[in-house]
Design a protein around this motif. Sequence first.
Motif, PDB file in Angstrom:
ATOM      1  N   LEU A   1      43.581  60.907  54.810  1.00 23.26           N
ATOM      2  CA  LEU A   1      43.889  59.519  54.459  1.00 23.26           C
ATOM      3  C   LEU A   1      42.681  58.723  53.966  1.00 23.26           C
ATOM      4  O   LEU A   1      42.813  57.950  53.006  1.00 23.26           O
TER       5      LEU A   1
ATOM      6  N   VAL B   1      51.964  56.562  56.649  1.00 18.76           N
ATOM      7  CA  VAL B   1      50.820  56.881  55.794  1.00 18.76           C
ATOM      8  C   VAL B   1      51.179  56.685  54.326  1.00 18.76           C
ATOM      9  O   VAL B   1      50.396  56.138  53.539  1.00 18.76           O
TER      10      VAL B   1
ATOM     11  N   SER C   1      51.223  53.126  53.550  1.00 16.70           N
ATOM     12  CA  SER C   1      49.863  52.599  53.576  1.00 16.70           C
ATOM     13  C   SER C   1      49.159  52.736  52.233  1.00 16.70           C
ATOM     14  O   SER C   1      48.152  52.064  51.985  1.00 16.70           O
ATOM     15  N   LEU C   2      49.673  53.591  51.369  1.00 20.85           N
ATOM     16  CA  LEU C   2      49.069  53.814  50.056  1.00 20.85           C
ATOM     17  C   LEU C   2      49.646  52.900  48.988  1.00 20.85           C
ATOM     18  O   LEU C   2      49.270  52.994  47.819  1.00 20.85           O
TER      19      LEU C   2
ATOM     20  N   SER D   1      42.272  49.235  52.967  1.00 22.18           N
ATOM     21  CA  SER D   1      42.121  50.451  53.769  1.00 22.18           C
ATOM     22  C   SER D   1      41.842  50.179  55.244  1.00 22.18           C
ATOM     23  O   SER D   1      41.760  51.125  56.042  1.00 22.18           O
TER      24      SER D   1
ATOM     25  N   TRP E   1      44.451  51.581  57.793  1.00 22.55           N
ATOM     26  CA  TRP E   1      45.070  52.856  57.470  1.00 22.55           C
ATOM     27  C   TRP E   1      45.259  53.754  58.693  1.00 22.55           C
ATOM     28  O   TRP E   1      46.299  54.382  58.863  1.00 22.55           O
TER      29      TRP E   1
ATOM     30  N   ASN F   1      49.068  46.259  58.950  1.00 23.75           N
ATOM     31  CA  ASN F   1      48.914  47.180  57.830  1.00 23.75           C
ATOM     32  C   ASN F   1      50.047  47.011  56.824  1.00 23.75           C
ATOM     33  O   ASN F   1      49.814  46.936  55.607  1.00 23.75           O
TER      34      ASN F   1
ATOM     35  N   GLN G   1      49.606  45.751  52.949  1.00 20.64           N
ATOM     36  CA  GLN G   1      50.061  46.546  51.798  1.00 20.64           C
ATOM     37  C   GLN G   1      51.062  45.761  50.952  1.00 20.64           C
ATOM     38  O   GLN G   1      51.043  45.836  49.719  1.00 20.64           O
TER      39      GLN G   1
END
Length: 295
Positions: free
Chosen positions: A96, A194, A197-198, A247, A250, A269, A273
């Motif tokens: 990550l 995850v 999170s991107l 980040s 993350w 988070n 995002q």
Amino acid sequence: MSQADLAVVETAAVRPNPLWSLGLLRSELVTTFRRWRTLVLLGVLAAVPILVGVSVRIETRGGGQAGRGGGGGPAFIAEVTNNGLFLVFTALAATLPFFLPMAVGVVAGDAVAGEADAGTLRYLLVAPAGRTRLLLAKYATTMAFCLVATLVVAASALAVGALLFPLGDLTTISGTRISFADGLGRALLIALMVAVSLAGIAALGLFVSTLTNSGIAAMATTVGLLITVQILDQIPQLHALQPYFFSHYWLSFADLMRDPVYWDDLVKNLELQALYTAVFGSAAWARFTTRDITA
């Protein structure tokens, strides 16, 4: 052609059929996942859990404990020898910070700039999609890559963990015991977290992609920004700004392994995002809908 016929043609161009939009998304997905670059990125991501699992197996062959020799390592690595399912959490923690977001940055950065660089962007806009729908299809494709890339890491780690280590009930961070089925469900939830999170780096990369006609420049800029933010997030003097870096939260996915789950950082988070997606998604839309397409 009569004026009435011209009006019908113009209306059809402005208001494309929703089914056509689904076809556009499908075309983007097929094109992205058939590229050799995408397959290589997924292959590299799948190899990371293999390397981690084999390394832990070799290190612990003589009865040692992984990550307890003073060298540290990714989160959960000390528990891998007791339960192979922990390799999923370890692999996600290892990929990550850099590997996963770098891969997403490459795909997002190339989304628009790559089409312009190849000279196909103008032809895409000739079809009755509209710039907004095309941009949404590009972002949806990038997010699909986020999900697939994360699941590839998780699936590879689960397979390697099952092959090299025992599986069974596992102990949470809080010290409670949960069943293997519950642990598997949490692993899937962590993989989804995850992937979400991107979203911020995906939106940032898409915005950068609308600023240039060079796919390589867009990819390099996005990855460069990723590295810069990661470095800034480690400087103690910037602690007041760090909660706003995309980040920063993350690794909060580890809180899903608590019993009960600790939601504060997870929610922060998701909010962060969403903020990055809204800001840079809007910036990408404003730039893309007003720029002069010459390629």
